[in-house]
Write a protein that holds these residues in place. Structure first.
Motif, PDB file in Angstrom:
ATOM      1  N   GLN A   1      81.509 -53.300 -54.682  1.00  0.00           N
ATOM      2  CA  GLN A   1      80.247 -53.374 -53.928  1.00  0.00           C
ATOM      3  C   GLN A   1      79.607 -51.988 -53.791  1.00  0.00           C
ATOM      4  O   GLN A   1      80.283 -50.996 -53.629  1.00  0.00           O
ATOM      5  CB  GLN A   1      80.512 -53.919 -52.518  1.00  0.00           C
ATOM      6  N   GLU A   2      78.291 -51.959 -53.838  1.00  0.00           N
ATOM      7  CA  GLU A   2      77.533 -50.708 -53.627  1.00  0.00           C
ATOM      8  C   GLU A   2      77.712 -50.267 -52.174  1.00  0.00           C
ATOM      9  O   GLU A   2      77.469 -51.057 -51.257  1.00  0.00           O
ATOM     10  CB  GLU A   2      76.042 -50.981 -53.922  1.00  0.00           C
ATOM     11  N   PRO A   3      78.164 -49.003 -51.917  1.00  0.00           N
ATOM     12  CA  PRO A   3      78.382 -48.598 -50.533  1.00  0.00           C
ATOM     13  C   PRO A   3      77.073 -48.545 -49.732  1.00  0.00           C
ATOM     14  O   PRO A   3      76.034 -48.150 -50.262  1.00  0.00           O
ATOM     15  CB  PRO A   3      79.004 -47.198 -50.641  1.00  0.00           C
ATOM     16  N   ALA A   4      77.140 -48.967 -48.472  1.00  0.00           N
ATOM     17  CA  ALA A   4      75.968 -48.936 -47.599  1.00  0.00           C
ATOM     18  C   ALA A   4      75.688 -47.489 -47.186  1.00  0.00           C
ATOM     19  O   ALA A   4      76.573 -46.627 -47.272  1.00  0.00           O
ATOM     20  CB  ALA A   4      76.229 -49.790 -46.361  1.00  0.00           C
ATOM     21  N   LEU A   5      74.481 -47.217 -46.716  1.00  0.00           N
ATOM     22  CA  LEU A   5      74.091 -45.871 -46.285  1.00  0.00           C
ATOM     23  C   LEU A   5      75.013 -45.364 -45.169  1.00  0.00           C
ATOM     24  O   LEU A   5      75.426 -44.201 -45.168  1.00  0.00           O
ATOM     25  CB  LEU A   5      72.637 -45.866 -45.804  1.00  0.00           C
ATOM     26  N   ALA A   6      75.363 -46.272 -44.247  1.00  0.00           N
ATOM     27  CA  ALA A   6      76.259 -45.901 -43.132  1.00  0.00           C
ATOM     28  C   ALA A   6      77.622 -45.457 -43.650  1.00  0.00           C
ATOM     29  O   ALA A   6      78.224 -44.510 -43.124  1.00  0.00           O
ATOM     30  CB  ALA A   6      76.412 -47.080 -42.179  1.00  0.00           C
ATOM     31  N   ASP A   7      78.128 -46.134 -44.704  1.00  0.00           N
ATOM     32  CA  ASP A   7      79.412 -45.760 -45.309  1.00  0.00           C
ATOM     33  C   ASP A   7      79.344 -44.357 -45.911  1.00  0.00           C
ATOM     34  O   ASP A   7      80.246 -43.541 -45.729  1.00  0.00           O
ATOM     35  CB  ASP A   7      79.806 -46.755 -46.423  1.00  0.00           C
ATOM     36  N   THR A   8      78.246 -44.098 -46.633  1.00  0.00           N
ATOM     37  CA  THR A   8      78.063 -42.785 -47.264  1.00  0.00           C
ATOM     38  C   THR A   8      77.984 -41.691 -46.203  1.00  0.00           C
ATOM     39  O   THR A   8      78.594 -40.634 -46.345  1.00  0.00           O
ATOM     40  CB  THR A   8      76.781 -42.778 -48.139  1.00  0.00           C
ATOM     41  N   ALA A   9      77.224 -41.954 -45.115  1.00  0.00           N
ATOM     42  CA  ALA A   9      77.069 -40.972 -44.038  1.00  0.00           C
ATOM     43  C   ALA A   9      78.402 -40.685 -43.366  1.00  0.00           C
ATOM     44  O   ALA A   9      78.770 -39.521 -43.156  1.00  0.00           O
ATOM     45  CB  ALA A   9      76.055 -41.471 -43.016  1.00  0.00           C
ATOM     46  N   LEU A  10      79.158 -41.731 -43.056  1.00  0.00           N
ATOM     47  CA  LEU A  10      80.443 -41.560 -42.377  1.00  0.00           C
ATOM     48  C   LEU A  10      81.449 -40.850 -43.281  1.00  0.00           C
ATOM     49  O   LEU A  10      82.163 -39.937 -42.840  1.00  0.00           O
ATOM     50  CB  LEU A  10      80.983 -42.921 -41.922  1.00  0.00           C
ATOM     51  N   ALA A  11      81.479 -41.244 -44.557  1.00  0.00           N
ATOM     52  CA  ALA A  11      82.375 -40.596 -45.526  1.00  0.00           C
ATOM     53  C   ALA A  11      82.015 -39.116 -45.689  1.00  0.00           C
ATOM     54  O   ALA A  11      82.899 -38.262 -45.807  1.00  0.00           O
ATOM     55  CB  ALA A  11      82.291 -41.309 -46.871  1.00  0.00           C
TER      56      ALA A  11
ATOM     57  N   CYS B   1      76.348 -34.587 -45.140  1.00  0.00           N
ATOM     58  CA  CYS B   1      75.495 -35.786 -45.063  1.00  0.00           C
ATOM     59  C   CYS B   1      74.228 -35.551 -45.875  1.00  0.00           C
ATOM     60  O   CYS B   1      73.766 -36.424 -46.610  1.00  0.00           O
ATOM     61  CB  CYS B   1      75.111 -36.074 -43.614  1.00  0.00           C
ATOM     62  N   LEU B   2      73.665 -34.332 -45.739  1.00  0.00           N
ATOM     63  CA  LEU B   2      72.439 -33.985 -46.465  1.00  0.00           C
ATOM     64  C   LEU B   2      72.738 -33.565 -47.906  1.00  0.00           C
ATOM     65  O   LEU B   2      71.869 -33.054 -48.603  1.00  0.00           O
ATOM     66  CB  LEU B   2      71.705 -32.863 -45.724  1.00  0.00           C
ATOM     67  N   TYR B   3      73.967 -33.777 -48.331  1.00  0.00           N
ATOM     68  CA  TYR B   3      74.399 -33.449 -49.693  1.00  0.00           C
ATOM     69  C   TYR B   3      74.650 -34.744 -50.459  1.00  0.00           C
ATOM     70  O   TYR B   3      74.031 -35.006 -51.485  1.00  0.00           O
ATOM     71  CB  TYR B   3      75.665 -32.617 -49.582  1.00  0.00           C
ATOM     72  N   PHE B   4      75.534 -35.577 -49.908  1.00  0.00           N
ATOM     73  CA  PHE B   4      75.913 -36.805 -50.605  1.00  0.00           C
ATOM     74  C   PHE B   4      74.838 -37.895 -50.514  1.00  0.00           C
ATOM     75  O   PHE B   4      74.647 -38.640 -51.466  1.00  0.00           O
ATOM     76  CB  PHE B   4      77.253 -37.332 -50.076  1.00  0.00           C
TER      77      PHE B   4
ATOM     78  N   ALA C   1      70.072 -28.129 -53.158  1.00  0.00           N
ATOM     79  CA  ALA C   1      69.003 -27.302 -52.582  1.00  0.00           C
ATOM     80  C   ALA C   1      68.680 -27.767 -51.159  1.00  0.00           C
ATOM     81  O   ALA C   1      68.575 -26.946 -50.243  1.00  0.00           O
ATOM     82  CB  ALA C   1      67.759 -27.360 -53.462  1.00  0.00           C
ATOM     83  N   ILE C   2      68.557 -29.081 -50.950  1.00  0.00           N
ATOM     84  CA  ILE C   2      68.258 -29.632 -49.612  1.00  0.00           C
ATOM     85  C   ILE C   2      69.364 -29.252 -48.628  1.00  0.00           C
ATOM     86  O   ILE C   2      69.115 -28.752 -47.528  1.00  0.00           O
ATOM     87  CB  ILE C   2      68.119 -31.178 -49.666  1.00  0.00           C
ATOM     88  N   SER C   3      70.602 -29.489 -49.056  1.00  0.00           N
ATOM     89  CA  SER C   3      71.747 -29.251 -48.184  1.00  0.00           C
ATOM     90  C   SER C   3      71.855 -27.781 -47.778  1.00  0.00           C
ATOM     91  O   SER C   3      72.075 -27.456 -46.610  1.00  0.00           O
ATOM     92  CB  SER C   3      73.016 -29.695 -48.908  1.00  0.00           C
ATOM     93  N   TRP C   4      71.676 -26.882 -48.740  1.00  0.00           N
ATOM     94  CA  TRP C   4      71.833 -25.456 -48.448  1.00  0.00           C
ATOM     95  C   TRP C   4      70.694 -24.881 -47.617  1.00  0.00           C
ATOM     96  O   TRP C   4      70.910 -24.019 -46.766  1.00  0.00           O
ATOM     97  CB  TRP C   4      72.004 -24.663 -49.742  1.00  0.00           C
ATOM     98  N   VAL C   5      69.478 -25.353 -47.850  1.00  0.00           N
ATOM     99  CA  VAL C   5      68.343 -24.861 -47.054  1.00  0.00           C
ATOM    100  C   VAL C   5      68.545 -25.228 -45.585  1.00  0.00           C
ATOM    101  O   VAL C   5      68.388 -24.392 -44.696  1.00  0.00           O
ATOM    102  CB  VAL C   5      67.002 -25.419 -47.599  1.00  0.00           C
ATOM    103  N   THR C   6      68.938 -26.487 -45.333  1.00  0.00           N
ATOM    104  CA  THR C   6      69.123 -26.926 -43.948  1.00  0.00           C
ATOM    105  C   THR C   6      70.368 -26.293 -43.313  1.00  0.00           C
ATOM    106  O   THR C   6      70.429 -26.138 -42.095  1.00  0.00           O
ATOM    107  CB  THR C   6      69.237 -28.463 -43.875  1.00  0.00           C
ATOM    108  N   ALA C   7      71.344 -25.896 -44.133  1.00  0.00           N
ATOM    109  CA  ALA C   7      72.581 -25.310 -43.593  1.00  0.00           C
ATOM    110  C   ALA C   7      72.474 -23.800 -43.364  1.00  0.00           C
ATOM    111  O   ALA C   7      73.367 -23.213 -42.763  1.00  0.00           O
ATOM    112  CB  ALA C   7      73.736 -25.601 -44.553  1.00  0.00           C
TER     113      ALA C   7
END
Length: 306
Positions: A97-107, A188-191, A223-229
């Motif tokens: 099954q395709e993982p849900a957004l909540a699964d990706t965020a929690l992982a 979270c802002l990476y995966f 790029a998104i992840s590093w700018v925000t971090a």
């Protein structure tokens, strides 16, 4: 299922090694800009390092990250993929099954949390090695070096041992709080963007993304992840570089307040350009290394087990 879990860790190791080779020179510049003095802007910093230390200066302390970031990345990707798969199984009972957004965020959050336990000592040693070429006089520190003119640490193992002897476990985990505040939202802002862009760029009807989709999605996510971090990355770099010669900061909050009082709000965005520029090729290399080696391993597995 068991071997597949291990494949994620192995593929993460490959991705990590690829990202270090691509990103280390820019990482050195980023650290010098964030925690060093007298470098001015990014271009001036590049030229200064090149003039004073030649090309080798950009690869200072690379052997240690090459060994350790490969392992660190292996854990991050392995934990992320396996947590996501486990959550998906718990939710649907069927792994494909395709993982849900909540699964990706929690992982992502679990991966970020686990990464700090390994990443803090690794980053501390890397930053101390990158920073010890800072001249004492230019840094305006009236402290006599143990041996005049010689660096404080002879190498990664000597650095780790010295910090452990002088500052204990707390010294090795200096900056862990800042790293936690950087990495838990950072992953979270990476995966999540990677998953989103990969699905968006991949043409309909394709089972798996092609190398170009992986490269582009990985680069954008990085790029998104590093700018925000960047703000918490500045605090972490300052905390970890602090202590090569003397201790200036008592902790994460003290470092934030002192940095703000001394340099204003702009200090927290120091190195943001290089983080954005570096985030793209480093993450592209990381995701390409990860996805392509994972694909190769799975292909090898199907060939040996028809």
């Amino acid at each position: 299922m068991g071997s597949l879990q291990l494949q994620d860790f192995a593929a993460g190791w490959v991705g990590g090694a690829a990202s270090v080779v691509v990103g280390h020179p820019l990482d050195t510049i980023k650290t010098r800009l964030q925690a060093g003095q007298g470098y001015g802007n990014t271009l001036n910093c590049v030229l200064t390092v090149y003039r004073n230390e030649s090309v080798a200066g950009f690869f200072k302390g690379m052997a240690f990250p090459l060994a350790s970031i490969a392992v660190y990345n292996s854990v991050v990707f392995g934990v992320f993929s396996n947590t996501q798969r486990l959550l998906s199984q718990l939710r649907h009972g069927d792994p494909p099954q395709e993982p849900a957004l909540a699964d990706t965020a929690l992982a992502s959050m679990v991966a970020g949390f686990i990464s700090v336990s390994i990443g803090t000592p690794v980053d501390l040693v890397k930053i101390r090695l990158q920073m010890q070429t800072q001249p004492y006089i230019k840094a305006n520190i009236k402290v006599k070096p143990t041996v005049p003119g010689l660096p404080a640490y002879r190498g990664p193992i000597h650095c780790f041992r010295t910090v452990l002897q002088k500052e204990g476990i707390a010294g090795i985990y200096r900056g862990a709080g800042a790293m936690l505040l950087r990495d838990v939202p950072g992953y979270c802002l990476y995966f999540i963007p990677y998953t989103f862009f990969c699905g968006w760029i991949t043409p309909d009807g394709c089972i798996s993304p092609n190398p170009f989709s992986i490269w582009l999605a990985g680069g954008i996510a990085g790029a998104i992840s590093w700018v925000t971090a960047t703000p918490m990355d500045v605090v972490k770099s300052r905390l970890q570089a602090d202590g090569v010669y003397l201790n200036k900061y008592k902790g994460t909050l003290d470092c934030i307040l002192q940095s703000y009082q001394h340099d204003g709000l702009k200090v927290f965005f120091r190195g943001i350009t290089i983080n954005a520029v570096r985030g793209f090729p480093v993450s592209s290399a990381m995701f390409l290394g990860y996805e392509l080696s994972l694909k190769a391993m799975k292909r090898g597995q199907t060939e040996t087990n028809p």
